[in-house]
Write a protein that holds these residues in place. Structure first.
Motif, PDB file in Angstrom:
ATOM      1  N   ILE A   9      12.710  -5.803  -1.977  1.00  0.00           N
ATOM      2  CA  ILE A   9      11.563  -6.253  -1.190  1.00  0.00           C
ATOM      3  C   ILE A   9      11.940  -6.571   0.256  1.00  0.00           C
ATOM      4  N   LEU A  10      13.207  -6.895   0.506  1.00  0.00           N
ATOM      5  CA  LEU A  10      13.642  -7.236   1.859  1.00  0.00           C
ATOM      6  C   LEU A  10      13.332  -6.138   2.872  1.00  0.00           C
ATOM      7  N   PRO A  11      13.669  -4.855   2.614  1.00  0.00           N
ATOM      8  CA  PRO A  11      13.332  -3.835   3.609  1.00  0.00           C
ATOM      9  C   PRO A  11      11.824  -3.642   3.786  1.00  0.00           C
ATOM     10  N   LEU A  12      11.036  -3.892   2.746  1.00  0.00           N
ATOM     11  CA  LEU A  12       9.578  -3.782   2.877  1.00  0.00           C
ATOM     12  C   LEU A  12       9.048  -4.835   3.843  1.00  0.00           C
ATOM     13  N   VAL A  13       9.561  -6.067   3.702  1.00  0.00           N
ATOM     14  CA  VAL A  13       9.119  -7.156   4.575  1.00  0.00           C
ATOM     15  C   VAL A  13       9.612  -6.923   6.002  1.00  0.00           C
ATOM     16  N   ARG A  14      10.822  -6.429   6.152  1.00  0.00           N
ATOM     17  CA  ARG A  14      11.338  -6.129   7.498  1.00  0.00           C
ATOM     18  C   ARG A  14      10.517  -5.025   8.166  1.00  0.00           C
ATOM     19  N   GLN A  15      10.181  -3.974   7.414  1.00  0.00           N
ATOM     20  CA  GLN A  15       9.338  -2.900   7.963  1.00  0.00           C
ATOM     21  C   GLN A  15       7.984  -3.447   8.373  1.00  0.00           C
ATOM     22  N   TYR A  16       7.443  -4.319   7.541  1.00  0.00           N
ATOM     23  CA  TYR A  16       6.149  -4.922   7.855  1.00  0.00           C
ATOM     24  C   TYR A  16       6.249  -5.777   9.113  1.00  0.00           C
ATOM     25  N   GLY A  17       7.342  -6.531   9.252  1.00  0.00           N
ATOM     26  CA  GLY A  17       7.544  -7.318  10.460  1.00  0.00           C
ATOM     27  C   GLY A  17       7.593  -6.443  11.697  1.00  0.00           C
ATOM     28  N   PHE A  41       0.832  -1.194   0.000  1.00  0.00           N
ATOM     29  CA  PHE A  41       0.000   0.000   0.000  1.00  0.00           C
ATOM     30  C   PHE A  41       0.870   1.248   0.000  1.00  0.00           C
ATOM     31  N   ASP A  42       0.499   2.221  -0.807  1.00  0.00           N
ATOM     32  CA  ASP A  42       1.251   3.464  -0.927  1.00  0.00           C
ATOM     33  C   ASP A  42       1.246   4.211   0.400  1.00  0.00           C
ATOM     34  N   GLN A  43       2.383   4.764   0.777  1.00  0.00           N
ATOM     35  CA  GLN A  43       2.520   5.576   1.987  1.00  0.00           C
ATOM     36  C   GLN A  43       2.157   4.814   3.254  1.00  0.00           C
ATOM     37  N   ASP A  44       2.427   3.504   3.281  1.00  0.00           N
ATOM     38  CA  ASP A  44       2.044   2.688   4.427  1.00  0.00           C
ATOM     39  C   ASP A  44       3.036   1.539   4.573  1.00  0.00           C
ATOM     40  N   ASP A  45       3.360   1.163   5.806  1.00  0.00           N
ATOM     41  CA  ASP A  45       4.255   0.033   6.055  1.00  0.00           C
ATOM     42  C   ASP A  45       3.523  -1.299   5.979  1.00  0.00           C
ATOM     43  N   ILE A  59       7.447 -13.251  -0.026  1.00  0.00           N
ATOM     44  CA  ILE A  59       5.985 -13.209   0.028  1.00  0.00           C
ATOM     45  C   ILE A  59       5.466 -14.232   1.031  1.00  0.00           C
ATOM     46  N   ALA A  60       6.089 -15.400   1.089  1.00  0.00           N
ATOM     47  CA  ALA A  60       5.707 -16.410   2.085  1.00  0.00           C
ATOM     48  C   ALA A  60       5.962 -15.889   3.500  1.00  0.00           C
ATOM     49  N   THR A  61       7.005 -15.087   3.668  1.00  0.00           N
ATOM     50  CA  THR A  61       7.296 -14.494   4.977  1.00  0.00           C
ATOM     51  C   THR A  61       6.181 -13.540   5.389  1.00  0.00           C
ATOM     52  N   VAL A  62       5.659 -12.769   4.443  1.00  0.00           N
ATOM     53  CA  VAL A  62       4.529 -11.878   4.737  1.00  0.00           C
ATOM     54  C   VAL A  62       3.331 -12.706   5.199  1.00  0.00           C
ATOM     55  N   SER A 112      12.763  -8.146  13.561  1.00  0.00           N
ATOM     56  CA  SER A 112      12.505  -7.980  12.125  1.00  0.00           C
ATOM     57  C   SER A 112      13.787  -7.766  11.331  1.00  0.00           C
ATOM     58  N   ALA A 113      14.837  -7.238  11.953  1.00  0.00           N
ATOM     59  CA  ALA A 113      16.113  -7.050  11.248  1.00  0.00           C
ATOM     60  C   ALA A 113      16.754  -8.385  10.886  1.00  0.00           C
ATOM     61  N   LYS A 114      16.342  -9.447  11.553  1.00  0.00           N
ATOM     62  CA  LYS A 114      16.905 -10.768  11.282  1.00  0.00           C
ATOM     63  C   LYS A 114      16.138 -11.523  10.190  1.00  0.00           C
ATOM     64  N   ILE A 115      15.071 -10.926   9.673  1.00  0.00           N
ATOM     65  CA  ILE A 115      14.325 -11.569   8.593  1.00  0.00           C
ATOM     66  C   ILE A 115      15.200 -11.610   7.345  1.00  0.00           C
TER      67      ILE A 115
END
Length: 115
Positions: A77-85, A3-7, A105-108, A93-96
């Protein structure tokens, strides 16, 4: 979904999940929201043009996906998934880590189930 402008991210497992999501949220999504598939392709959401005929007005038209020429790679995509975590409350989340888009995507999906 990114989503735009959202973690926040959202896992959609298949086309049926996409249809359910877009039916429920067709008026709240914006063109900058992105669907990222397991191969790294990026799609933007295009809302249908205003209807012009009586026939077109009687047929529901959902937003559709427009494939973008650029794709996303694992390093993007890695920083997006970490931010989401982190957004989900995952304390480490830094260890993801993952080596493919599909794993990211499976991690999400896993993070959605955990929190």
């Amino acid at each position: 979904m990114k989503f735009d402008q959202d973690d926040e991210l959202m896992y959609l497992a298949n086309h049926q999940d996409w249809l359910s999501f877009i039916c429920a949220n067709q008026y709240t999504v914006c063109f900058q929201d992105q669907l990222i598939d397991s191969s790294g392709d990026i799609y933007l959401i295009a809302k249908p043009l205003a209807e012009t005929t009586a026939t077109e007005k009687s047929i529901a038209q959902l937003p559709h996906l427009v494939k973008q020429p650029q794709s996303i790679n694992v390093l993007q995509i890695l920083p997006l998934v970490r931010q989401y975590g982190q957004f989900q409350g995952h304390c480490c989340s830094a260890k993801i880590v993952f080596t493919t888009i599909e794993q990211g995507i499976a991690t999400v999906a896993e993070l959605e189930q955990l929190y």
